[in-house]
Write a protein that holds these residues in place. Structure first.
Motif, PDB file in Angstrom:
ATOM      1  N   ASP A  77      23.164   3.192  44.802  1.00 58.05           N
ATOM      2  CA  ASP A  77      24.276   3.650  43.970  1.00 58.05           C
ATOM      3  C   ASP A  77      23.714   4.566  42.885  1.00 58.05           C
ATOM      4  OD1 ASP A  77      26.508   2.108  45.113  1.00 58.05           O
ATOM      5  OD2 ASP A  77      25.400   0.368  44.371  1.00 58.05           O
ATOM      6  N   ASP A  80      23.638   7.516  37.223  1.00 62.75           N
ATOM      7  CA  ASP A  80      23.577   8.548  36.189  1.00 62.75           C
ATOM      8  C   ASP A  80      22.534   9.588  36.579  1.00 62.75           C
ATOM      9  OD1 ASP A  80      24.440   9.558  33.613  1.00 62.75           O
ATOM     10  OD2 ASP A  80      22.455   9.029  32.863  1.00 62.75           O
ATOM     11  N   GLY A 118      27.985  14.137  33.958  1.00 64.01           N
ATOM     12  CA  GLY A 118      28.717  14.238  35.207  1.00 64.01           C
ATOM     13  C   GLY A 118      28.706  15.612  35.827  1.00 64.01           C
ATOM     14  N   GLY A 173      27.938   8.809  40.815  1.00 62.40           N
ATOM     15  CA  GLY A 173      29.157   8.269  41.397  1.00 62.40           C
ATOM     16  C   GLY A 173      29.113   8.145  42.904  1.00 62.40           C
ATOM     17  N   THR A 175      27.204   7.042  46.626  1.00 60.31           N
ATOM     18  CA  THR A 175      26.379   5.960  47.163  1.00 60.31           C
ATOM     19  C   THR A 175      25.712   6.445  48.435  1.00 60.31           C
ATOM     20  OG1 THR A 175      27.797   4.220  46.250  1.00 60.31           O
ATOM     21  CG2 THR A 175      26.363   3.614  48.079  1.00 60.31           C
ATOM     22  N   PRO A 233      31.415  11.099  45.327  1.00 63.04           N
ATOM     23  CA  PRO A 233      32.149  10.675  44.131  1.00 63.04           C
ATOM     24  C   PRO A 233      33.635  10.965  44.286  1.00 63.04           C
ATOM     25  CG  PRO A 233      30.259  12.039  43.558  1.00 63.04           C
ATOM     26  CD  PRO A 233      30.441  12.146  45.040  1.00 63.04           C
ATOM     27  N   SER A 234      34.435  10.341  43.434  1.00 59.64           N
ATOM     28  CA  SER A 234      35.875  10.569  43.511  1.00 59.64           C
ATOM     29  C   SER A 234      36.231  12.010  43.176  1.00 59.64           C
ATOM     30  CB  SER A 234      36.606   9.619  42.553  1.00 59.64           C
ATOM     31  OG  SER A 234      36.125   9.782  41.226  1.00 59.64           O
TER      32      SER A 234
END
Length: 315
Positions: A77, A80, A118, A173, A175, A233-234
């Motif tokens: 995961d 950061d 991000g 974000g 995986t 990520p979303s």
């Protein structure tokens, strides 16, 4: 836990772990850039010419994860990702998709304001006078576990156990799932990129030192993970949902189709934005995305190079 600047030039099951952790532990890595510190914010072409290639694409590790056994999956995961405030992109003779067409070395140094945090939240100027800026999308190009085969493996190519997969979608974000082939998995990471297009066509991205924090968890009963898998990520990529300009290559050889698509984008950027061929090639590498558009209507493949129009802030 954290691990700082532990470097090696090869993937090897016999390399002893520098850290032992439990499944589910979080580890922070302090990674050098792909040049292993040979290039700096003040470097010039002489420094590029003097690169010791044996020191390129070092990785931090390996990290032994307790309980990981062959047949398991290591879940990584990405919590950061923080890039440094500078980076570099280079044309290295003999390296890159169009290496035969770009024999001369070239080096571009970047200032990366607000590069930490991000993806897609900050930009770096590629050419401020022409209004061309690149969204920062930081990620580690190298993430992998040790292969079971004996012997030394270069960190330059990717493998079925990961390594230099250079996949920009594996950012904060995301995986990553890696097939475990040896006891303890032996995870390593490195090769920080502040931004990269899908394909990294000139051979380098925006290379940068980077701090990365990941959680390492052993997962069982996932026999379908035989190569790296990942969830994104979303938030979408910088180009998602925006208008792009696409050039294509059509050829029975998929590599030649890809080369033609990139050549087309280089020509387009020169004609419409006044970029030199060298600058256009670099921009393709850090901001353009290769896409496989058609693979069934033989004998030809169709490959596209897509450039987001949002990076051009001047009409």
């Amino acid at each position: 836990m954290s691990i700082h600047a532990v470097k090696r030039a090869q993937c090897h099951v016999a390399i002893p772990p520098v850290l032992h952790v439990a499944s589910g532990d979080t580890v922070s890595f302090d990674c050098l850039d792909a040049s292993n510190g040979q290039l700096t914010p003040t470097s010039d072409l002489a420094a590029l010419a003097a690169l010791d290639f044996a020191r390129l694409d070092q990785v931090n590790g390996p990290v032994h994860i307790a309980g990981a056994r062959p047949g398991d999956t290591l879940r990584v995961d990405v919590l950061d990702v923080r890039a440094a405030d500078w980076g570099w992109t280079a044309l290295i003779p003999g390296f890159g998709l169009l290496a035969d067409e770009f024999p001369a070395p070239a080096l571009k140094l970047w200032t990366l304001p607000g590069a930490e945090g991000g993806a897609g939240r900050a930009y770096a100027w590629f050419d401020e006078a022409r209004g061309i800026r690149v969204p920062l999308w930081p990620f580690a190009g190298e993430m992998g576990v040790a292969p079971a085969q004996r012997g030394a493996f270069s960190t330059i190519p990717p493998y079925r156990t990961g390594g230099n997969i250079d996949t920009r979608h594996v950012t904060a974000g995301a995986t990553l799932f890696l097939p475990v082939e040896v006891e303890g998995a032996l995870f390593s990471i490195g090769d920080g990129h502040a931004a990269q297009g899908d394909g990294e066509v000139c051979g380098t991205a925006i290379e940068t030192p980077m701090k990365v924090t990941v959680r390492l968890t052993v997962v069982q009963d996932t026999p379908y993970v035989q190569t790296p898998h990942f969830t994104t990520p979303s938030a979408g990529s910088p180009a998602d949902g925006g208008e792009c300009y696409c050039t294509t290559g059509v050829d029975p050889d998929i590599r030649e189709a890809t080369r033609a698509a990139v050549r087309g984008m280089i020509a387009y950027l020169g004609a419409t934005h006044g970029l030199s061929r060298t600058d256009a090639y670099m921009l393709c590498s850090v901001a353009g995305d290769l896409r496989m558009h058609e693979v069934v209507d033989m004998p030809n493949y169709v490959i596209g190079m897509m450039m987001p129009k949002s990076i051009f802030t001047k009409a």
